[in-house]
Design a protein around this motif. Structure first.
Motif, PDB file in Angstrom:
ATOM      1  N   THR A  61      72.017  68.718   9.910  1.00 11.43           N
ATOM      2  CA  THR A  61      71.942  68.794  11.367  1.00 11.43           C
ATOM      3  C   THR A  61      71.588  67.420  11.921  1.00 11.43           C
ATOM      4  O   THR A  61      71.501  66.439  11.160  1.00 11.43           O
ATOM      5  N   GLY A  62      71.306  67.349  13.209  1.00 12.11           N
ATOM      6  CA  GLY A  62      70.871  66.113  13.829  1.00 12.11           C
ATOM      7  C   GLY A  62      70.669  66.303  15.324  1.00 12.11           C
ATOM      8  O   GLY A  62      71.085  67.310  15.905  1.00 12.11           O
ATOM      9  N   GLY A  63      69.993  65.334  15.956  1.00  9.72           N
ATOM     10  CA  GLY A  63      69.745  65.400  17.384  1.00  9.72           C
ATOM     11  C   GLY A  63      68.586  66.315  17.726  1.00  9.72           C
ATOM     12  O   GLY A  63      67.714  66.595  16.902  1.00  9.72           O
ATOM     13  N   THR A  64      68.582  66.805  18.964  1.00 12.28           N
ATOM     14  CA  THR A  64      67.522  67.707  19.417  1.00 12.28           C
ATOM     15  C   THR A  64      67.754  69.104  18.848  1.00 12.28           C
ATOM     16  O   THR A  64      68.835  69.674  18.991  1.00 12.28           O
ATOM     17  N   VAL A  65      66.740  69.646  18.199  1.00 13.03           N
ATOM     18  CA  VAL A  65      66.859  70.968  17.591  1.00 13.03           C
ATOM     19  C   VAL A  65      65.647  71.814  17.956  1.00 13.03           C
ATOM     20  O   VAL A  65      64.582  71.285  18.301  1.00 13.03           O
ATOM     21  N   GLN A  66      65.848  73.119  17.859  1.00 15.06           N
ATOM     22  CA  GLN A  66      64.737  74.059  18.023  1.00 15.06           C
ATOM     23  C   GLN A  66      64.662  74.923  16.781  1.00 15.06           C
ATOM     24  O   GLN A  66      65.621  75.603  16.423  1.00 15.06           O
ATOM     25  N   SER A 104      72.616  62.673  12.508  1.00 15.54           N
ATOM     26  CA  SER A 104      73.364  63.747  11.858  1.00 15.54           C
ATOM     27  C   SER A 104      73.436  63.497  10.356  1.00 15.54           C
ATOM     28  O   SER A 104      73.808  62.412   9.898  1.00 15.54           O
ATOM     29  N   GLY A 105      73.048  64.499   9.596  1.00 15.87           N
ATOM     30  CA  GLY A 105      73.033  64.350   8.147  1.00 15.87           C
ATOM     31  C   GLY A 105      72.174  65.422   7.513  1.00 15.87           C
ATOM     32  O   GLY A 105      71.830  66.426   8.132  1.00 15.87           O
ATOM     33  N   THR A 106      71.783  65.202   6.275  1.00 13.41           N
ATOM     34  CA  THR A 106      70.979  66.171   5.530  1.00 13.41           C
ATOM     35  C   THR A 106      69.503  65.820   5.646  1.00 13.41           C
ATOM     36  O   THR A 106      69.102  64.686   5.389  1.00 13.41           O
ATOM     37  N   LEU A 139      67.595  77.783  13.280  1.00 16.19           N
ATOM     38  CA  LEU A 139      67.602  76.452  13.873  1.00 16.19           C
ATOM     39  C   LEU A 139      68.780  76.355  14.828  1.00 16.19           C
ATOM     40  O   LEU A 139      69.897  76.761  14.500  1.00 16.19           O
ATOM     41  N   GLU A 140      68.522  75.827  16.037  1.00 22.07           N
ATOM     42  CA  GLU A 140      69.575  75.611  17.030  1.00 22.07           C
ATOM     43  C   GLU A 140      69.662  74.139  17.377  1.00 22.07           C
ATOM     44  O   GLU A 140      68.635  73.499  17.629  1.00 22.07           O
ATOM     45  N   GLU A 141      70.869  73.620  17.367  1.00 23.80           N
ATOM     46  CA  GLU A 141      71.107  72.276  17.894  1.00 23.80           C
ATOM     47  C   GLU A 141      71.277  72.396  19.400  1.00 23.80           C
ATOM     48  O   GLU A 141      72.121  73.148  19.888  1.00 23.80           O
ATOM     49  N   LEU A 142      70.453  71.662  20.156  1.00 22.38           N
ATOM     50  CA  LEU A 142      70.419  71.800  21.604  1.00 22.38           C
ATOM     51  C   LEU A 142      71.048  70.597  22.286  1.00 22.38           C
ATOM     52  O   LEU A 142      70.915  69.456  21.806  1.00 22.38           O
ATOM     53  N   PRO A 143      71.721  70.802  23.427  1.00 21.83           N
ATOM     54  CA  PRO A 143      72.150  69.646  24.231  1.00 21.83           C
ATOM     55  C   PRO A 143      70.925  68.934  24.792  1.00 21.83           C
ATOM     56  O   PRO A 143      69.822  69.509  24.855  1.00 21.83           O
ATOM     57  N   LYS A 144      71.102  67.712  25.194  1.00 22.46           N
ATOM     58  CA  LYS A 144      69.971  66.927  25.692  1.00 22.46           C
ATOM     59  C   LYS A 144      69.278  67.633  26.850  1.00 22.46           C
ATOM     60  O   LYS A 144      68.052  67.722  26.894  1.00 22.46           O
TER      61      LYS A 144
END
Length: 546
Positions: A61-66, A104-106, A139-144
């Protein structure tokens, strides 16, 4: 848009009886594997041990997550690439953590879980303190720019009018369009600015939610690149004098206290088992579960929403005594739990009662300020549901005026019998009548616990204590005394099924065996006895209405 990942499955695992949370064991130390959700102390080689279990897996994953955890025990810490991103101080409490996951990556996710007793869970609690991850990890990848939450409140069940309280991740200085969709259709486009806004609208073609007809609606909120979804039901729970009302009709509750407990799963009971439990309840004629004595799992509440099972949910704080009861830390933790629990499960229509501090020292005037404070904490978040605590101080209770609904845990015929009595059944009706007379006449009143122990398979022609026959006769007498008396708004037996408790405190095999089912959900004689009493009441009600 959001991208969701369910992280349930097989994780790397290791356990230490001496290590603390932050003593990361190192990758080479994860020599075992364990399923998530899962409890480590129900199996070899960790059965009955206290320490810290480390769950590890890799996530792309990567970026903002919840990251969402649907309860663990007794407490935990969450590490992302070796850095702590969240703590879980309260057993069973759902938690969500939003953070920057990096490029973004492991990435490595480690959840450290301690099942050592602490200042929230004490060794004297009459239910086993399991160690593990009890519910799903997602886990959720969230928009900014994303929405944090929405709280949905029924304002008028007759017209389908609701209120939406919407919170975003940041303060929006420039107005944005917020699209509101219900059941797949756009209802409104409204301006959103600032960080939090409230809107009122009517749900088109709405259907009411009740135990008999658990109709649900689907809400979608769209803001910039984000979409937030929630399920809700239109229903209003009210207290009117001594009556409890649901959608304007008198509500009478019947059901059981229920622990998340199973010999093989511990507190990580699978949804299939939860569903089977609820189907047994409904088949018997029940409509109510008291979630004793802690926050409930999201999967369990979703099942209750869909199946029309009414729920009492409470914070964790079982029979805590002075001096801990009067410590500043205890009150702070109760208030914090109340705020969290009221918020995280706000939108579930099945939750109709909020509770706290089971069997507290409510005979002491000094406890009044504590009860006021925790009650206020719930009310600061949720103004819609009755709030109470289950008392075992009976006529000596000096706090009954502080709650919306009075709930008592009497055990006539069990704890009040003389040493040489074969049966104490004759104590039940007079004791319940005596206690009911002491309850404020202007408040709803329910029995939140009552029952007797029975060892599964133990039969006695004389119906002696501990036999299935004695428990069945006691259950019949309780039903006869309560179900046909309009003074009671509810009857909640202790308890649904035998559940693991402390091993060295006098419990046979370490189980609280007051369940109407055994620990594997096999019915004792009392289960069928209660079913027959419910049928009698239903037939009586039909004759009365005619």
């Amino acid at each position: 848009m959001r991208i969701g990942k369910n992280l349930d499955g097989i994780w790397d695992f290791t356990f230490s009886e001496s290590a603390d949370f932050n003593q990361y064991p190192g990758k080479e130390k994860f020599e075992n594997a364990l399923a998530v959700p899962g409890c480590f102390d129900v199996m070899a080689p960790w059965f009955g041990k206290r320490g810290t279990g480390y769950f590890r897996r890799l996530v792309h994953t990567g970026g903002t997550v919840q990251l969402s955890l649907d309860g663990l025990g007794i407490e935990g810490e969450v590490y992302w690439d070796g850095k702590c991103v969240g703590t879980c101080p309260y057993a069973y409490m759902p938690e969500k953590f939003t953070f920057d996951a990096g490029g973004s990556g492991t990435h490595e996710l480690v959840i450290a879980v301690s099942n050592r007793y602490n200042n929230v869970v004490f060794p004297f609690y009459d239910f086993y303190a399991f160690g593990g991850i009890f519910g799903s990890v997602t886990l959720e990848e969230l928009p900014k720019d994303h929405l944090e939450w929405v709280r949905i409140t029924t304002l008028d069940y007759k017209t389908g009018k609701i209120a939406l309280k919407v919170r975003a991740c940041r303060f929006f200085r420039k107005e944005q369009d917020l699209t509101i969709r219900i059941d797949g259709k756009a209802v409104k486009i409204v301006p959103f600015s600032g960080r939090e806004q409230e809107y009122r609208l009517k749900v088109p073609a709405f259907k009411l939610w009740s135990a008999e007809e658990p109709n649900l609606h689907q809400l979608e909120l769209l803001l910039k690149d984000d979409r937030l979804e929630e399920t809700f039901g239109i229903r209003q729970i009210e207290v009117k004098g001594p009556k409890l009302l649901l959608n304007g009709k008198e509500l009478r509750l019947f059901g059981y206290n229920r622990h998340e407990s199973h010999p093989e799963f511990g507190a990580a009971t699978p949804p299939a088992l939860m569903a089977a439990d609820l189907h047994m309840l409904k088949d018997q004629g029940g409509n109510f579960i008291r979630g004793s004595h802690y926050p409930q799992r999201e999967s369990f509440l979703k099942l209750c929403d869909k199946m029309g099972v009414l729920v009492w949910e409470e914070t964790l704080g079982w029979d805590v005594k002075p001096p801990e009861l009067f410590s500043r830390g205890f009150l702070h933790r109760q208030i914090d739990q109340a705020h969290k629990l009221a918020a995280v499960h706000y939108n579930h229509p099945c939750i109709i009662i909020r509770g706290f501090m089971n069997e507290t020292e409510s005979q002491l005037p000094r406890v009044r300020s504590i009860i006021r404070s925790v009650y206020k904490a719930f009310r600061e978040v949720d103004t819609t549901r009755p709030i109470t605590f289950a008392s075992n101080k009976y006529e000596k209770d000096v706090c009954m005026d502080l709650v919306d609904l009075v709930a008592m845990n009497p055990y006539p015929g069990w704890y009040d019998s003389n040493w040489d009595e074969v049966s104490g059944i004759h104590h039940i009706a007079p004791r319940l009548k005596q206690l009911a007379a002491a309850i404020p006449a202007n408040k709803p009143y329910m029995i939140s616990e009552i029952g007797a122990s029975a060892i599964y398979g133990d039969h006695d022609p004389y119906k002696a204590r501990w036999s299935e026959e004695y428990q069945a006769e006691l259950a019949r007498e309780v039903c006869r005394a309560v179900l046909n008396d309009p003074r009671y708004c509810g009857l909640c037996f202790w308890h649904f099924c035998d559940a693991k408790s402390y091993i060295n405190g006098g419990r046979v095999l370490g189980y609280n065996d007051k369940g109407m089912l055994d620990r594997y959900r096999r019915p004792k004689l009392a289960w069928e006895a209660i079913r027959q009493e419910i049928k009698k009441q239903q037939r009586s009600n039909k004759k009365t209405t005619k």
